[in-house]
Design a protein around this motif. Structure first.
Motif, PDB file in Angstrom:
ATOM      1  N   GLY A 187       0.793  -1.222   0.000  1.00 27.53           N
ATOM      2  CA  GLY A 187       0.000   0.000   0.000  1.00 27.53           C
ATOM      3  C   GLY A 187       0.823   1.269   0.000  1.00 27.53           C
ATOM      4  N   THR A 188       2.020   1.211   0.546  1.00 28.62           N
ATOM      5  CA  THR A 188       2.885   2.392   0.586  1.00 28.62           C
ATOM      6  C   THR A 188       3.613   2.605  -0.731  1.00 28.62           C
ATOM      7  OG1 THR A 188       4.824   1.217   1.459  1.00 28.62           O
ATOM      8  CG2 THR A 188       3.280   2.176   3.063  1.00 28.62           C
ATOM      9  N   ASN A 208       2.175   2.084  -3.758  1.00 30.08           N
ATOM     10  CA  ASN A 208       1.215   2.407  -4.831  1.00 30.08           C
ATOM     11  C   ASN A 208       0.904   3.868  -4.881  1.00 30.08           C
ATOM     12  OD1 ASN A 208       1.048  -0.290  -5.530  1.00 30.08           O
ATOM     13  ND2 ASN A 208      -0.662  -0.666  -4.167  1.00 30.08           N
TER      14      ASN A 208
END
Length: 147
Positions: free
Chosen positions: A144-145, A147
């Motif tokens: 998630g970090t 993207n």
């Protein structure tokens, strides 16, 4: 189980970035398992402070917390008493990507970085089943970090 006997510990999954990809810091503990560096909270210490300190003490790796991962609680036996062990885990990043772990021999058998897939395999073979969720949650955070 005795409700008033509680032991608290903190630690986590430490990543470092390399040209080949992400690596994960794992320890061989004194019980024959592959795990994450973690240890007891000292008086007045926060969960976060304990996690960073214990990782440094057990592995020589300086790290910083990126995110909480979650908690796990389980009973342990000590001196004939059942104690509730509460462990809070974090996802952390190594501050020096070139530093190699140097384990604290009176607490852990070894400390080493592994490629993600190797870390998953080792933990599946010799890790603690109640900590399998840590990999999934840490990877979801890390993905998630990026993207």
């Amino acid at each position: 189980m005795t409700d008033n006997l509680i032991e608290r510990a903190a630690g986590g999954l430490v990543f470092r970035k390399t040209q080949a990809g992400f690596q994960v810091l794992l320890i061989d503990d004194r019980y024959g398992h592959v795990s994450f560096p973690k240890g007891h909270l000292e008086s007045g210490e926060t969960w976060e402070e304990a996690a960073v300190r214990e990782i440094l003490e057990e592995t020589g790796i300086k790290s910083r917390i990126l995110s909480p991962l979650g908690d796990v609680e389980y009973p342990i036996e000590r001196k004939g008493l059942t104690i509730r062990k509460q462990v809070r885990l974090f996802v952390l990043e190594a501050m020096d990507e070139q530093a190699e772990p140097v384990h604290q021999s009176d607490e852990v058998e070894s400390a080493q970085y592994f490629a993600w897939e190797d870390a998953l395999r080792l933990h599946a073979e010799r890790g603690y089943a109640n900590l399998n969720w840590v990999f999934d949650k840490a990877k979801a955070f890390w993905d998630g970090t990026r993207n």
